[in-house]
Design a protein around this motif. Structure first.
Motif, PDB file in Angstrom:
ATOM      1  N   SER A   1       2.555  -5.861  11.694  1.00  0.00           N
ATOM      2  CA  SER A   1       3.002  -4.919  10.675  1.00  0.00           C
ATOM      3  C   SER A   1       1.799  -4.102  10.202  1.00  0.00           C
ATOM      4  O   SER A   1       0.756  -4.660   9.833  1.00  0.00           O
ATOM      5  CB  SER A   1       3.622  -5.691   9.509  1.00  0.00           C
ATOM      6  N   ILE A   2       1.955  -2.810  10.223  1.00  0.00           N
ATOM      7  CA  ILE A   2       0.827  -1.931   9.899  1.00  0.00           C
ATOM      8  C   ILE A   2       0.358  -2.166   8.466  1.00  0.00           C
ATOM      9  O   ILE A   2      -0.836  -2.205   8.172  1.00  0.00           O
ATOM     10  CB  ILE A   2       1.219  -0.456  10.111  1.00  0.00           C
ATOM     11  N   SER A   3       1.332  -2.344   7.561  1.00  0.00           N
ATOM     12  CA  SER A   3       0.957  -2.559   6.159  1.00  0.00           C
ATOM     13  C   SER A   3       0.085  -3.790   6.021  1.00  0.00           C
ATOM     14  O   SER A   3      -0.924  -3.779   5.304  1.00  0.00           O
ATOM     15  CB  SER A   3       2.214  -2.735   5.306  1.00  0.00           C
ATOM     16  N   LYS A   4       0.466  -4.858   6.732  1.00  0.00           N
ATOM     17  CA  LYS A   4      -0.308  -6.094   6.613  1.00  0.00           C
ATOM     18  C   LYS A   4      -1.692  -5.927   7.216  1.00  0.00           C
ATOM     19  O   LYS A   4      -2.681  -6.450   6.687  1.00  0.00           O
ATOM     20  CB  LYS A   4       0.439  -7.238   7.305  1.00  0.00           C
ATOM     21  N   ILE A   5      -1.754  -5.186   8.345  1.00  0.00           N
ATOM     22  CA  ILE A   5      -3.054  -4.977   8.991  1.00  0.00           C
ATOM     23  C   ILE A   5      -4.000  -4.254   8.047  1.00  0.00           C
ATOM     24  O   ILE A   5      -5.145  -4.660   7.828  1.00  0.00           O
ATOM     25  CB  ILE A   5      -2.901  -4.169  10.304  1.00  0.00           C
TER      26      ILE A   5
ATOM     27  N   GLN B   1      -7.450  -5.635   6.249  1.00  0.00           N
ATOM     28  CA  GLN B   1      -8.765  -4.989   6.394  1.00  0.00           C
ATOM     29  C   GLN B   1      -9.371  -4.661   5.042  1.00  0.00           C
ATOM     30  O   GLN B   1     -10.561  -4.841   4.805  1.00  0.00           O
ATOM     31  CB  GLN B   1      -8.633  -3.708   7.224  1.00  0.00           C
ATOM     32  N   ALA B   2      -8.514  -4.158   4.117  1.00  0.00           N
ATOM     33  CA  ALA B   2      -9.020  -3.783   2.797  1.00  0.00           C
ATOM     34  C   ALA B   2      -9.486  -5.013   2.018  1.00  0.00           C
ATOM     35  O   ALA B   2     -10.546  -5.003   1.383  1.00  0.00           O
ATOM     36  CB  ALA B   2      -7.929  -3.042   2.016  1.00  0.00           C
ATOM     37  N   GLN B   3      -8.707  -6.097   2.121  1.00  0.00           N
ATOM     38  CA  GLN B   3      -9.051  -7.297   1.341  1.00  0.00           C
ATOM     39  C   GLN B   3     -10.307  -7.977   1.867  1.00  0.00           C
ATOM     40  O   GLN B   3     -11.162  -8.391   1.106  1.00  0.00           O
ATOM     41  CB  GLN B   3      -7.878  -8.271   1.359  1.00  0.00           C
TER      42      GLN B   3
ATOM     43  N   VAL C   1      -6.554   6.060   9.650  1.00  0.00           N
ATOM     44  CA  VAL C   1      -6.890   5.498   8.343  1.00  0.00           C
ATOM     45  C   VAL C   1      -6.333   4.088   8.203  1.00  0.00           C
ATOM     46  O   VAL C   1      -7.050   3.153   7.821  1.00  0.00           O
ATOM     47  CB  VAL C   1      -6.347   6.399   7.213  1.00  0.00           C
ATOM     48  N   ASP C   2      -5.060   3.925   8.558  1.00  0.00           N
ATOM     49  CA  ASP C   2      -4.408   2.642   8.298  1.00  0.00           C
ATOM     50  C   ASP C   2      -4.867   1.545   9.244  1.00  0.00           C
ATOM     51  O   ASP C   2      -4.939   0.385   8.866  1.00  0.00           O
ATOM     52  CB  ASP C   2      -2.888   2.804   8.389  1.00  0.00           C
ATOM     53  N   LEU C   3      -5.138   1.898  10.485  1.00  0.00           N
ATOM     54  CA  LEU C   3      -5.487   0.850  11.441  1.00  0.00           C
ATOM     55  C   LEU C   3      -6.988   0.593  11.515  1.00  0.00           C
ATOM     56  O   LEU C   3      -7.415  -0.482  11.901  1.00  0.00           O
ATOM     57  CB  LEU C   3      -4.955   1.200  12.836  1.00  0.00           C
ATOM     58  N   TYR C   4      -7.790   1.583  11.204  1.00  0.00           N
ATOM     59  CA  TYR C   4      -9.229   1.397  11.387  1.00  0.00           C
ATOM     60  C   TYR C   4     -10.067   1.622  10.123  1.00  0.00           C
ATOM     61  O   TYR C   4     -11.247   1.333  10.116  1.00  0.00           O
ATOM     62  CB  TYR C   4      -9.741   2.298  12.516  1.00  0.00           C
ATOM     63  N   LEU C   5      -9.474   2.194   9.092  1.00  0.00           N
ATOM     64  CA  LEU C   5     -10.296   2.481   7.906  1.00  0.00           C
ATOM     65  C   LEU C   5      -9.769   1.787   6.655  1.00  0.00           C
ATOM     66  O   LEU C   5     -10.053   2.184   5.529  1.00  0.00           O
ATOM     67  CB  LEU C   5     -10.386   3.995   7.663  1.00  0.00           C
ATOM     68  N   GLY C   6      -8.967   0.757   6.834  1.00  0.00           N
ATOM     69  CA  GLY C   6      -8.557  -0.038   5.684  1.00  0.00           C
ATOM     70  C   GLY C   6      -7.404   0.510   4.872  1.00  0.00           C
ATOM     71  O   GLY C   6      -7.016  -0.091   3.881  1.00  0.00           O
ATOM     72  N   GLY C   7      -6.882   1.662   5.230  1.00  0.00           N
ATOM     73  CA  GLY C   7      -5.692   2.180   4.565  1.00  0.00           C
ATOM     74  C   GLY C   7      -5.908   2.529   3.109  1.00  0.00           C
ATOM     75  O   GLY C   7      -7.041   2.656   2.645  1.00  0.00           O
TER      76      GLY C   7
END
Lengths: 392, 319, 161
Positions: free
Chosen positions: B171-175, B179-181, B251-257
């Motif tokens: 799930s993209i949101s979880k990914i 990454q952000a956490q 942004v979402d997959l590689y930069l933490g969203g």
């Protein structure tokens, strides 16, 4: 694609062509297997018109054969007429002719470099080169008063003189052009995507270049050392020393490099000419009637050898005025270059000879668009598409 | 219950749904045009709005008012379907990407696969639309788009699923949340993957040096040469949305969203990152000449696919 | 002896009276006249033995009863040799020279378009410059075709099919 060929029609209207011309490419997949050329879409009947006009009117007509190499055309024309009259233009005017001719060559080559970059999709270079082209256009305006169609030549000399202030401004402009051109040449030699699209593309071997009668930068990029300025000197070229630029690459990169280095050489020629230019008259008065004679005049236009054959009959109008432009001479070589290449390479190869179709089609009458063949081709394609679709 | 449903509908339609995405798409087109123009020593759009900011919108309105022509030789159904799907597919895909919050509007385990599916569908629509619009130029363009797909699809999928491995979720949101956490942006943990994804997105968006399917000087406008009026407007809007989609994926997959930093809301952080990606894409676009189709294929298979595989292997070894 | 004189002597020696009025008009320009029978032989000799490897162009001109063709060939891009020959206007036929100079094909097409000279052996004499529906038998560069006539054809939009 089941071995059959598809006809791709480039032109008369196509973004890769700046002027209307038609190339019918027979293609197999992405390969070009045959080329047919149809010119004549911008025929204006200049040769016939010249026979019906006086020599002085003919001068202005020859100026309008081509917008980009207009100075080469008038130089060639006035030289022919001066030869018929048996007069020599004053030395200062011959130097001014050299200066304008070389400025025009710089302009033409820079313009071409931009277009070549655009053809391979390198728009950034295109924009930069065309920005610098403004500098040389300003210089031309400084010398002749016009940015295009310079109208500097007249029978028996030139129309405008150069003074010291203009010469200083010109030297300043040339410095900018020299720096920028060197920069671009360095960049082109290193940029991988440009090299990928130009090295070994549109090859024309030295023997083929001679066999198919290539002229100008196209021939010189194939290692054929031919330049009318040196071989058959006119104006003041015999008093100025310069090199003939030759490249042995035989491909599109060599054509880019030849033109780029010619810009630098032209800058050198202009500086020499400004240094050696004698003082004195810039024109002699001539009679409108010209005794019966014939003259063959040749000039190295930016695109190659330009040839005028003028025959007079004792009146104020020429009996015959034949124009052979460099693009026409390069068409047989162009067809040779295209066959066997990719469709994607067609634009850059086409651009490689620096075609100037307005020059080429000067002789007669506007052509009408050929609807018939085009409709047929589309029809054939549609059928082909349908059949292909049904088979799936 | 009712208010929740209403809230969802509002989110879907206005923020961060259709209206916001479409405005963002127009704005990104302007940013890209202006940026590329300034790099190339030009002015870019200047007349409509402040600094020409309304120009893409004006273009859209203008195209809507133009004559709509269906070529006699075109397959009508596909000719109508292609522009619609060109807009609808990227718009749908954007809903699975977290934009305003760390949770996407629609999020489910496996939406990454859905994203990959829409991308491939899009190229197939381009191919069919081009092939069946009845012009040789669009046919060649369509075939080129499909051929190019053969080159970039495998590395594209590999690097798309790369970030899923450490986050152990599809799930993209979880990914992006993971990454952000953990402060483990994909850009730092798998830099090769980021590079490959940028290259593949350039190819997917048909931007230089991969704008082969619509190479202007070769095949006029390629696959979309026959589209006019409303259809062309939709196709162009679709391209803008795709631009937003591509930057959002980066942004979402590689930069933490979208992450909350201090008191700055996540949407601001997201937009900053997104425009950074957009400018990166725009910068790359101005640097190159166009490749040839065979050069793209051989280059992709020789260098990009091995690079993507190496990245994948390294990931498997670490996690 | 200059290069031009050498070439002139060689041609004189080789062809004698078959080449008439051969003159050096000015440095690097030689003009000569010949009969159409000998044209090809002279061109072959010029190409193979004298090294004239480049054809600049073919000029055609209406002389009234006859059509004059001038073949401009160049030696090392410097010396231009112009060989004139004439064909009767009633039946303007001459052998092609594309076997000697391949690029001559395109110049022959041009002369064919504008003056109606048939180049026998040239495989492609389709219109190069004129429209496809240009009326047959009207050759615009001939002196008996007036500007008014050409204008009328253009205004009509060519020949009806």
């Amino acid at each position: 694609m089941s071995g059959s060929t598809i006809k791709i029609i480039i032109g008369p209207q196509h973004p890769a062509l700046k002027e209307p011309e038609r190339f019918i490419l027979e293609t197999e997949g992405e390969y070009v297997v045959d080329v047919k050329v149809r010119i004549g879409y911008i025929h204006r009947g200049i040769e016939k018109a010249m026979e019906n006009r006086t020599y002085l009117q003919g001068l202005y007509l020859s100026e309008r054969v081509c917008g980009i190499c207009s100075d080469a055309h008038t130089t060639c024309y006035v030289q022919g007429v001066e030869e018929l009259l048996g007069i020599e233009p004053p030395p200062r005017s011959r130097f001014i002719r050299v200066i304008v001719a070389e400025l025009e060559r710089i302009h033409s080559h820079l313009l071409w470099l931009g277009i070549a970059a655009h053809e391979i999709g390198f728009d950034t270079l295109f924009m930069y080169v065309w920005r610098d082209r403004e500098v040389v256009m300003d210089l031309l305006e400084l010398v002749s008063g016009n940015r295009v169609n310079y109208a500097i030549n007249t029978i028996g000399g030139v129309r405008r003189d150069l003074n010291n202030g203009r010469i200083q401004k010109m030297l300043k402009g040339l410095k900018i052009l020299e720096d920028r051109t060197k920069e671009y040449l360095k960049m082109i030699g290193r940029e991988q995507t440009v090299l990928k699209r130009t090295v070994n593309i549109g090859n024309l071997s030295k023997s083929d270049a001679i066999k198919y009668g290539a002229v100008g930068p196209t021939a010189r990029a194939s290692g054929v050392k031919r330049d009318v300025r040196v071989d058959d000197p006119y104006a003041a070229y015999d008093e100025i020393s310069f090199n003939v630029i030759v490249e042995d690459g035989c491909d599109c990169l060599a054509r880019i490099m030849v033109r780029g280095r010619e810009v630098l050489e032209s800058i050198h020629i202009i500086r020499e000419a400004l240094k050696k230019m004698p003082d004195g008259e810039i024109r002699v008065r001539v009679k409108p009637r010209i005794p019966p004679a014939e003259a063959l005049s040749r000039v190295e236009a930016p695109r190659g050898e330009l040839l005028y054959y003028i025959k007079s009959n004792g009146t104020d109008k020429p009996e015959r005025c034949k124009i052979r432009t460099p693009t026409l001479a390069n068409i047989p070589s162009l067809c040779k270059m295209l066959v066997g290449g990719y469709i994607a390479d067609v634009p850059i190869v086409l651009a490689g000879i620096d075609p100037c179709f307005a020059c080429m089609d000067r002789v007669l009458i506007i052509d009408k668009e050929k609807r018939k063949a085009e409709v047929w081709t589309l029809d054939m394609l549609r059928r082909y598409g349908r059949e292909w679709y049904q088979k799936r | 219950m009712v208010s929740e449903a209403l809230n969802f509908v509002l989110q879907l339609l206005i923020f961060p749904g259709f209206l916001f995405i479409i405005c963002l798409a127009f704005f990104s087109e302007w940013v890209l045009r202006k940026f590329v123009a300034r790099i190339q020593n030009r002015m870019g759009p200047t007349y409509t709005g402040y600094g020409g900011v309304l120009q893409p919108f004006a273009d859209f309105i203008k195209l809507l008012g133009k004559e709509d022509i269906i070529p006699a030789f075109a397959e009508k159904s596909f000719f109508t379907l292609t522009p619609l799907l060109c807009l609808a597919l990227p718009l749908t895909a954007i809903f699975v990407l977290p934009i305003a919050d760390h949770q996407a509007l629609i999020s489910f385990e496996g939406d990454l696969i859905f994203l990959a599916f829409t991308f491939t569908m899009l190229t197939i629509m381009v191919f069919l639309g081009g092939f069946l619009s009845g012009s040789i130029f669009s046919m060649v363009g369509g075939v080129r788009a499909a051929t190019q797909l053969l080159g970039y699809e495998i590395p594209f999928l590999l690097v798309l699923f790369g970030p899923a491995i450490p986050a152990s979720s599809l799930s993209i949101s979880k990914i992006s949340m993971w990454q952000a956490q953990n402060n483990a942006w994909g850009l730092w943990t798998q830099p090769i993957g980021f590079g490959v994804l940028v290259i593949c997105l350039l190819a997917e968006l048909e931007l230089l040096p991969f704008d082969i399917p619509e190479a202007e000087t070769e095949i006029v406008a390629g696959w979309n040469v026959e589209f006019t009026g409303r259809r062309l407007a939709l196709v162009r809007l679709g391209r803008d949305v795709e631009l937003v989609l591509a930057s959002a994926i980066l942004v979402d997959l590689y930069l933490g969203g979208p992450q909350q930093v201090w008191i700055i809301p996540p949407i601001v952080i997201f937009l900053v990152k997104m425009f950074a990606c957009l400018l990166l894409i725009g910068y790359l676009k101005t640097l190159f000449a166009r490749f040839r189709i065979d050069q793209v294929l051989s280059g992709m298979w020789k260098y990009v696919i091995p690079a993507a595989m190496i990245q994948f292997i390294i990931l498997k070894l670490i996690w | 002896m200059s290069r031009e004189e050498e070439i002139l002597e060689k041609i004189k020696e080789r062809f004698g009276d078959n080449v008439k009025n051969i003159t050096i008009q000015r440095p690097r320009r030689i003009f000569a006249e010949t009969d159409m029978k000998y044209l090809k032989e002279i061109l072959r000799c010029a190409r193979d033995e004298l090294g004239f490897d480049h054809i600049s162009t073919i000029t055609g001109e209406d002389m009234g009863e006859e059509i004059e063709l001038i073949y401009h060939i160049a030696y090392e891009n410097a010396i231009e040799l112009s060989i004139k020959t004439r064909v009767p206007k009633e039946d303007p036929k001459i052998a092609t020279i594309i076997d000697l100079y391949p690029p001559a094909g395109i110049y022959e097409r041009e002369v064919h378009d504008l003056l109606g000279v048939m180049f026998e052996g040239n495989p492609d004499l389709s219109p190069l410059l004129l429209p496809d529906n240009w009326p047959k038998g009207v050759y615009p560069l001939r002196k008996d075709v007036s500007l008014e006539e050409i204008k009328a054809i253009i205004e009509k939009g060519g020949e009806e099919e």
